[in-house]
Motif scaffolding. Structure first.
Motif, PDB file in Angstrom:
ATOM      1  N   GLU A 135       1.004  -1.145  -0.046  1.00 54.97           N
ATOM      2  CA  GLU A 135       0.043  -0.170   0.337  1.00 54.97           C
ATOM      3  C   GLU A 135       0.700   1.207  -0.025  1.00 54.97           C
ATOM      4  OE1 GLU A 135      -2.572  -0.070   3.738  1.00 54.97           O
ATOM      5  OE2 GLU A 135      -0.318   0.286   5.294  1.00 54.97           O
ATOM      6  N   PHE A 136       0.201   2.237  -0.246  1.00 54.58           N
ATOM      7  CA  PHE A 136       1.338   3.567  -0.009  1.00 54.58           C
ATOM      8  C   PHE A 136      -0.423   4.575   1.033  1.00 54.58           C
ATOM      9  CE2 PHE A 136      -1.543   4.609  -3.487  1.00 54.58           C
ATOM     10  CZ  PHE A 136      -1.548   6.788  -3.382  1.00 54.58           C
ATOM     11  N   ASN A 137       0.469   5.059   1.949  1.00 52.41           N
ATOM     12  CA  ASN A 137      -0.440   6.494   2.681  1.00 52.41           C
ATOM     13  C   ASN A 137       0.427   7.958   2.453  1.00 52.41           C
ATOM     14  OD1 ASN A 137      -1.161   4.745   4.650  1.00 52.41           O
ATOM     15  ND2 ASN A 137       1.094   4.094   5.213  1.00 52.41           N
ATOM     16  N   ARG A 138      -0.409   8.640   1.827  1.00 54.35           N
ATOM     17  CA  ARG A 138       0.607   9.377   1.727  1.00 54.35           C
ATOM     18  C   ARG A 138       0.519  10.375   2.525  1.00 54.35           C
ATOM     19  NH1 ARG A 138      -3.438  13.831   2.520  1.00 54.35           N
ATOM     20  NH2 ARG A 138      -4.745  12.377   3.236  1.00 54.35           N
ATOM     21  N   ILE A 139      -0.014  10.227   4.269  1.00 54.17           N
ATOM     22  CA  ILE A 139       0.857  11.369   5.329  1.00 54.17           C
ATOM     23  C   ILE A 139       1.439   9.910   5.542  1.00 54.17           C
ATOM     24  CG2 ILE A 139       0.091  12.241   6.633  1.00 54.17           C
ATOM     25  CD1 ILE A 139      -0.675  13.762   4.580  1.00 54.17           C
ATOM     26  N   PHE A 140       2.565  10.317   5.822  1.00 53.40           N
ATOM     27  CA  PHE A 140       3.721   9.390   6.325  1.00 53.40           C
ATOM     28  C   PHE A 140       4.501  10.044   7.347  1.00 53.40           C
ATOM     29  CE2 PHE A 140       5.295  10.597   2.514  1.00 53.40           C
ATOM     30  CZ  PHE A 140       6.055  11.537   2.684  1.00 53.40           C
ATOM     31  N   GLY A 141       5.120   9.662   8.320  1.00 50.04           N
ATOM     32  CA  GLY A 141       5.851  10.142   9.774  1.00 50.04           C
ATOM     33  C   GLY A 141       7.235  10.688   9.178  1.00 50.04           C
ATOM     34  N   THR A 142       8.304  11.264   9.330  1.00 56.34           N
ATOM     35  CA  THR A 142       9.069  12.052   9.134  1.00 56.34           C
ATOM     36  C   THR A 142      10.373  12.129  10.127  1.00 56.34           C
ATOM     37  OG1 THR A 142       8.589  14.485   9.699  1.00 56.34           O
ATOM     38  CG2 THR A 142       8.250  13.745   7.423  1.00 56.34           C
ATOM     39  N   GLN A 143       9.611  11.750  10.912  1.00 57.74           N
ATOM     40  CA  GLN A 143      10.962  11.358  12.197  1.00 57.74           C
ATOM     41  C   GLN A 143      12.302  10.698  11.542  1.00 57.74           C
ATOM     42  OE1 GLN A 143       7.598  10.422  12.644  1.00 57.74           O
ATOM     43  NE2 GLN A 143       7.078  11.876  13.746  1.00 57.74           N
ATOM     44  N   GLY A 144      12.139   9.718  11.107  1.00 61.24           N
ATOM     45  CA  GLY A 144      13.027   8.598  11.432  1.00 61.24           C
ATOM     46  C   GLY A 144      13.996   8.685   9.582  1.00 61.24           C
ATOM     47  N   LEU A 145      13.094   9.974   8.996  1.00 62.46           N
ATOM     48  CA  LEU A 145      14.054  10.089   7.842  1.00 62.46           C
ATOM     49  C   LEU A 145      15.295  10.317   7.269  1.00 62.46           C
ATOM     50  CD1 LEU A 145      11.152  12.034   5.999  1.00 62.46           C
ATOM     51  CD2 LEU A 145      11.659  10.214   5.109  1.00 62.46           C
ATOM     52  N   ALA A 146      16.564   9.815   6.627  1.00 62.37           N
ATOM     53  CA  ALA A 146      17.662  10.105   6.431  1.00 62.37           C
ATOM     54  C   ALA A 146      17.398  11.945   6.239  1.00 62.37           C
ATOM     55  CB  ALA A 146      18.257   9.377   5.575  1.00 62.37           C
ATOM     56  N   GLY A 147      18.339  12.377   7.072  1.00 63.19           N
ATOM     57  CA  GLY A 147      18.542  13.994   6.597  1.00 63.19           C
ATOM     58  C   GLY A 147      17.260  14.891   6.814  1.00 63.19           C
ATOM     59  N   GLY A 148      16.810  14.217   7.459  1.00 61.23           N
ATOM     60  CA  GLY A 148      15.799  14.579   8.922  1.00 61.23           C
ATOM     61  C   GLY A 148      15.098  16.250   8.301  1.00 61.23           C
ATOM     62  N   ALA A 149      13.894  16.754   8.712  1.00 59.38           N
ATOM     63  CA  ALA A 149      13.109  17.714   8.349  1.00 59.38           C
ATOM     64  C   ALA A 149      13.468  18.546   6.652  1.00 59.38           C
ATOM     65  CB  ALA A 149      12.094  18.016   9.445  1.00 59.38           C
ATOM     66  N   LYS A 150      14.991  18.707   7.215  1.00 59.97           N
ATOM     67  CA  LYS A 150      15.278  20.469   6.165  1.00 59.97           C
ATOM     68  C   LYS A 150      15.296  19.044   5.188  1.00 59.97           C
ATOM     69  CE  LYS A 150      15.786  24.352   8.137  1.00 59.97           C
ATOM     70  NZ  LYS A 150      14.993  24.929   8.079  1.00 59.97           N
ATOM     71  N   ALA A 151      15.849  17.720   4.940  1.00 63.02           N
ATOM     72  CA  ALA A 151      16.133  17.211   3.485  1.00 63.02           C
ATOM     73  C   ALA A 151      14.673  16.463   2.744  1.00 63.02           C
ATOM     74  CB  ALA A 151      16.550  16.279   3.977  1.00 63.02           C
ATOM     75  N   TYR A 152      13.242  16.872   4.050  1.00 63.84           N
ATOM     76  CA  TYR A 152      12.088  15.881   3.472  1.00 63.84           C
ATOM     77  C   TYR A 152      11.886  17.549   2.552  1.00 63.84           C
ATOM     78  CZ  TYR A 152       7.188  16.366   3.458  1.00 63.84           C
ATOM     79  OH  TYR A 152       5.561  16.635   3.893  1.00 63.84           O
ATOM     80  N   ALA A 153      12.255  18.920   3.414  1.00 64.79           N
ATOM     81  CA  ALA A 153      11.134  19.813   2.714  1.00 64.79           C
ATOM     82  C   ALA A 153      12.094  20.711   1.837  1.00 64.79           C
ATOM     83  CB  ALA A 153      11.342  21.197   3.577  1.00 64.79           C
ATOM     84  N   ALA A 154      13.231  20.038   1.597  1.00 67.27           N
ATOM     85  CA  ALA A 154      14.049  21.154   0.509  1.00 67.27           C
ATOM     86  C   ALA A 154      13.817  19.720  -0.729  1.00 67.27           C
ATOM     87  CB  ALA A 154      16.076  20.510   0.948  1.00 67.27           C
ATOM     88  N   ALA A 155      13.085  18.699  -0.539  1.00 65.84           N
ATOM     89  CA  ALA A 155      13.234  17.217  -1.468  1.00 65.84           C
ATOM     90  C   ALA A 155      11.545  18.590  -2.352  1.00 65.84           C
ATOM     91  CB  ALA A 155      12.643  16.425  -1.351  1.00 65.84           C
ATOM     92  N   ALA A 156      10.508  18.709  -0.958  1.00 68.12           N
ATOM     93  CA  ALA A 156       9.605  18.478  -1.880  1.00 68.12           C
ATOM     94  C   ALA A 156       9.742  19.716  -2.503  1.00 68.12           C
ATOM     95  CB  ALA A 156       8.609  18.956  -0.801  1.00 68.12           C
ATOM     96  N   MET A 157      10.332  21.217  -2.057  1.00 68.95           N
ATOM     97  CA  MET A 157      10.679  22.419  -3.015  1.00 68.95           C
ATOM     98  C   MET A 157      11.312  22.248  -4.252  1.00 68.95           C
ATOM     99  SD  MET A 157       8.208  24.120  -1.359  1.00 68.95           S
ATOM    100  CE  MET A 157       8.809  25.157  -1.965  1.00 68.95           C
ATOM    101  N   ALA A 158      12.382  22.118  -4.467  1.00 68.78           N
ATOM    102  CA  ALA A 158      13.127  21.018  -5.397  1.00 68.78           C
ATOM    103  C   ALA A 158      11.621  21.260  -6.537  1.00 68.78           C
ATOM    104  CB  ALA A 158      14.208  20.070  -5.353  1.00 68.78           C
ATOM    105  N   TYR A 159      11.067  19.867  -5.833  1.00 69.71           N
ATOM    106  CA  TYR A 159      10.305  19.237  -6.987  1.00 69.71           C
ATOM    107  C   TYR A 159       9.358  21.017  -7.003  1.00 69.71           C
ATOM    108  CZ  TYR A 159       5.840  17.344  -8.557  1.00 69.71           C
ATOM    109  OH  TYR A 159       4.810  16.580  -8.862  1.00 69.71           O
ATOM    110  N   LEU A 160       8.735  21.588  -6.757  1.00 74.04           N
ATOM    111  CA  LEU A 160       7.231  22.186  -6.630  1.00 74.04           C
ATOM    112  C   LEU A 160       7.843  23.824  -7.464  1.00 74.04           C
ATOM    113  CD1 LEU A 160       6.022  22.271  -3.305  1.00 74.04           C
ATOM    114  CD2 LEU A 160       4.723  21.199  -5.349  1.00 74.04           C
TER     115      LEU A 160
END
Length: 295
Positions: free
Chosen positions: A255-280
């Motif tokens: 399955e996939f979940n549209r909303i998911f936890g970000t606490q354990g991501l490599a690079g943390g929340a900053k990397a997550y936000a940067a990836a989203a903004m690079a796409y947008l």
């Protein structure tokens, strides 16, 4: 000349210590952002926050924004078709991610070879009899709308199946795959941001971290990442946590979940936000890496 906001490069720099997360710029973006989820967008560039239930009182701000971040599901049709807004995540991420039935039927139509044996029936007596013919125990049943491992059960006999059916109008039934772990693949924008194994606790059935699963950062097969990329791009999904089983050198979509936890991501929340903004939006380009922060 690589973009400073290229997600895989960014994560590698953060993990290697060559870049301090606090050095990531949060201003100077050429787009106007509006968010309906302040907590999820804390690491994003500054965005005007509007409570979802107050959106009708803020039509002008909504229409002036270039991108609307994380609206609630009930807002989608009004924002898309009434106000002609651009939203993130994408409409497909919302519609196909709304429940397991939507995404399962799409997968069965386009990528049946990546699906475990799955049936969606009503809870009538004839449906139960059909399940008993088509599946062997133990089998997996899932609530149509659930996440974090909630609403999932492993049934061992006919009595348990009939008991489950008494409390669920729609029966989502799946063969049990012989696994003790699965892979969580975090897909943001148009690329894999992170991927890791989730190991079920000893004697447990569910791999979800919320259910006691352990994050294990062993290498993830490339075939898993390729499958997620193929599915996400085919369906237009740009923000999801994909759960994938690996059985006999073959990936299987869970399955996939549209909303998911970000606490354990490599690079943390900053990397997550940067990836989203690079796409947008178009990203600034830096010739030189900023120096690491002083110890």
């Amino acid at each position: 000349m690589a973009s400073f906001y290229d997600a895989p490069v960014l994560v590698a720099r953060l993990l290697s210590g060559r870049l301090d997360a606090d050095l990531l710029p949060t201003e100077g973006y050429p787009v106007t952002l509006l968010t309906f989820d302040a907590l999820r967008t804390l690491a994003f560039p500054p965005a005007r926050y509007i409570k979802p239930e107050q959106m009708f009182a803020h039509r002008q701000e909504i229409e002036a924004a270039d991108i609307l971040l994380f609206p609630e599901y009930w807002q989608i049709n009004t924002l898309l078709y009434g106000l002609k807004a651009r939203i993130f995540p994408s409409p497909a991420s919302y519609y196909l991610g709304h429940n397991k039935i939507e995404q399962t039927r799409a997968m069965q139509a386009v990528f049946p070879h990546w699906m475990p044996k799955t049936a969606i029936y009503g809870s009538s007596r004839s449906s139960l009899e059909r399940i008993l013919v088509e599946f062997r125990f133990p089998l997996v049943v899932k609530a149509v709308k659930s996440a974090r491992g909630e609403g999932v059960a492993l049934l061992h006999n006919e009595a348990e199946l009939f008991s489950w059916a008494a409390n669920h109008e729609v029966l989502y039934v799946q063969e049990r795959l012989e696994i003790d772990r699965d892979v969580r693949v975090v897909w943001v924008g148009d690329q894999v941001l992170d991927a890791y194994w989730r190991l079920a606790p000893k004697g447990g059935f569910l791999n979800n971290v919320a259910q006691g699963g352990e994050v294990v950062r062993d290498p993830v097969p490339q075939a898993v990442l390729d499958m997620v990329a193929c599915v996400a791009r085919q369906f237009g999904i740009d923000h999801a946590g994909f759960d994938v089983a690996w059985v006999n050198d073959q990936p299987y979509f869970i399955e996939f979940n549209r909303i998911f936890g970000t606490q354990g991501l490599a690079g943390g929340a900053k990397a997550y936000a940067a990836a989203a903004m690079a796409y947008l939006q178009p990203a600034p380009v830096l010739d030189e890496l900023p120096p690491p922060s002083a110890a």
